[in-house]
Motif scaffolding. Sequence first.
Motif, mmCIF file in Angstrom:
data_model
loop_
_atom_site.group_PDB
_atom_site.id
_atom_site.type_symbol
_atom_site.label_atom_id
_atom_site.label_comp_id
_atom_site.label_asym_id
_atom_site.label_seq_id
_atom_site.Cartn_x
_atom_site.Cartn_y
_atom_site.Cartn_z
ATOM 1 N N GLN B 67 0.828 -1.214 0.000
ATOM 2 C CA GLN B 67 0.000 0.000 0.000
ATOM 3 C C GLN B 67 0.856 1.254 0.000
ATOM 4 O O GLN B 67 1.947 1.290 0.576
ATOM 5 N N GLN B 68 0.375 2.310 -0.656
ATOM 6 C CA GLN B 68 1.073 3.592 -0.698
ATOM 7 C C GLN B 68 1.212 4.142 0.718
ATOM 8 O O GLN B 68 0.230 4.184 1.473
ATOM 9 N N GLU B 70 1.717 7.201 1.884
ATOM 10 C CA GLU B 70 0.979 8.421 2.207
ATOM 11 C C GLU B 70 -0.488 8.094 2.469
ATOM 12 O O GLU B 70 -1.097 8.599 3.410
ATOM 13 N N TYR B 71 -1.052 7.230 1.627
ATOM 14 C CA TYR B 71 -2.441 6.820 1.826
ATOM 15 C C TYR B 71 -2.605 6.105 3.163
ATOM 16 O O TYR B 71 -3.519 6.386 3.942
ATOM 17 N N ASN B 74 -2.446 8.500 6.025
ATOM 18 C CA ASN B 74 -3.646 9.336 6.038
ATOM 19 C C ASN B 74 -4.839 8.600 6.644
ATOM 20 O O ASN B 74 -5.630 9.188 7.378
ATOM 21 N N GLN B 75 -4.969 7.307 6.312
ATOM 22 C CA GLN B 75 -6.115 6.556 6.831
ATOM 23 C C GLN B 75 -6.027 6.408 8.337
ATOM 24 O O GLN B 75 -7.031 6.525 9.041
ATOM 25 N N HIS B 147 -5.762 5.793 -10.209
ATOM 26 C CA HIS B 147 -5.186 4.654 -9.493
ATOM 27 C C HIS B 147 -4.082 3.966 -10.290
ATOM 28 O O HIS B 147 -3.434 3.057 -9.764
ATOM 29 N N GLY B 153 -1.704 2.658 -7.505
ATOM 30 C CA GLY B 153 -1.868 3.956 -6.872
ATOM 31 C C GLY B 153 -0.599 4.783 -6.903
ATOM 32 O O GLY B 153 0.404 4.402 -7.498
ATOM 33 N N ALA B 156 -1.141 9.807 -2.291
ATOM 34 C CA ALA B 156 -2.313 9.653 -1.421
ATOM 35 C C ALA B 156 -3.401 8.800 -2.042
ATOM 36 O O ALA B 156 -4.440 8.578 -1.429
ATOM 37 N N ILE B 157 -3.174 8.340 -3.273
ATOM 38 C CA ILE B 157 -4.171 7.523 -3.976
ATOM 39 C C ILE B 157 -3.814 6.051 -3.782
ATOM 40 O O ILE B 157 -2.701 5.643 -4.122
ATOM 41 N N PRO B 158 -4.748 5.272 -3.220
ATOM 42 C CA PRO B 158 -4.380 3.922 -2.799
ATOM 43 C C PRO B 158 -4.173 2.910 -3.917
ATOM 44 O O PRO B 158 -4.773 3.015 -4.986
ATOM 45 N N SER B 189 -11.015 12.092 0.796
ATOM 46 C CA SER B 189 -11.926 10.991 0.452
ATOM 47 C C SER B 189 -13.149 11.502 -0.307
ATOM 48 O O SER B 189 -13.830 10.735 -0.986
#
Lengths: 216, 215
Positions: B67-68, B70-71, B74-75, B147, B153, B156-158, B189
Motif C-alpha cells: 500500500q502507498q 501516504e495513503y 492518512n487513513q 489509481h 496507486g 495519497a491515492i491507494p 476521500s
Amino acid sequence: MMKLVSSKIAVVALVACVVPALAGEALAGGVTAAGLTAGGLEPAGVRNCTWCHGTSGQGYPVAPGLAAQRYQYIENQLVSFHQHTRDNPFSRQYMWGAAANLSPRRARDLSVYFASLPAKAANDGDRSVAAAGRALYEDGDPEANTVACAVCHGPNAEGIRQIPRLAGLSYFYLKRRLRQWGQGYHVAAEAPMPLVASRLTPYEIEALASYLSFVK
Amino acid sequence: MKGVTLRLAVLASLAFVLSPPVCADEADRGEAPQRGLHAKIEYCKICHGFSGQGYRGFIPIPRLAGQQTEYFENQLRAYAERRRENRYMYAVARTLSPATRSALAAHFRGLNAGPWGGAPRHLVAAGRRLYEEGAPETNVPACMACHGADAKGVDAIPRLAGQLPDYIANKLVNWGRERGQDSATPDPSAVMLPTSHNLTRSQIAAVAAYLSYQQ
C-alpha cells in the motif's frame, strides 16, 4: 485404557450401523440437506459423536458443544484430526482415533448435521468477570496489542464460514484451548489463534471464556 | 499412567519449542522502540494477514501489502480523528504515534503478497473495461486515470491491486457513511463520493472482481 475406549467405540459403531437398518431406512451415503432441515434424519455413525459430545451436541466440559457450530469449521477439525495437525492432549487421545476412519463424505454429513442443531449455551463461566470478557471480546485492548475477537468471530460470537462459533461453548473448553495455544499446541487450519492467545493474560482468558459461555 | 504423563510432557515441550516463533519481548530488552514496533506489526498482522494479504473475517479485512505510504498514514489519522468511521480501527489508530504510523506504513509498503482473487471470473472482463474506460454515460471516470494502469496507486491515492473483492465492494457501497464524517474538516476521500454514488451494484462487483486478481 485406549484399548477399552476403542472397543467401546467399536460396539457403538456396530449398533449405529444396525439400528437404521432395523428402522427400515437406508442411510448409506449420508443425508440430503432437505432431510436435515426437516429436522430429524441423523447421519450414520452420529452416535459415535454424541457418546462424548452429548445427545443434542451440546457438549460436556471435556468434549466441546457441536450444536450450531459452523459446518466448515467442524469439517476442518475432522481433517486435522485425521492429519494429526491439531495436537492438544484430548484431541490426540480421543479425536485422532475417532476421525481415523471417517471418509470425507461422512465427515461432511456429520458436520452439516451438527451445524443444523439448535445452539445451547453452557453457562458455566464465572459471572463476576463476564462483563470484562465482553469488553475484551468486542473491542480488544489496542494498547496491549490484543485484537478484538469480534472482528473475525462476529459481534455475537456466531462465527462465519470456517471461523468457529464461540457463543455458548463451555468456559472450561475455551479456557483450555486459549491456554493450549499459548503453550504452543497447533491450530487445525490456518488461523492466527496461537499468536492471539499467547498475548492474553490469565485474567483475560478467564474473562473471555466466562463471557462466551453465557452468549446465546 | 506415569509413562503416558511423561510422554505427554515431552511432546508438549517439543510442540512448544517447535511451534512458530512468537515475538519474544522478554528476550530483547536492549531495544525498546524496536521491540514495541515489532509487537505492533505482529498485532496488525493478526487481522490483516501475516503477509499483509488481508483476511475474510466476519468483516472483510483489507490487504495492506504494497500500500502507498501516504495513503496508509492518512487513513490511520482519519480513523483516529473519526473522519473515517470504523469502531475497531478507531481504537487501534488512537494508540499510534505519528512515528509509529510511518514505520508501519513503510513496513507494509515493502510486503508483496499475491492477489486475493476469489471473485467470480466471469466478471473480470467487464470489470477491466470499467477500470480502464470508466462509464461516461453515468459520470464514472476511468479508475485507471488516478489509481494507475497497474492499480498500484501513487502518493495519497491507494493501491487497489490484489485487494479483497468484498472489501472493495463494501467500501464503495458505504463510502458516504464511512468517509468524510467530519463535515467541518473535509478530506481527500470526498473525491470518491460522486463516483461511489454513480456506480451500480453490478459495476461495483465487476470492478472489484477485476482488481482482486491484479498482481
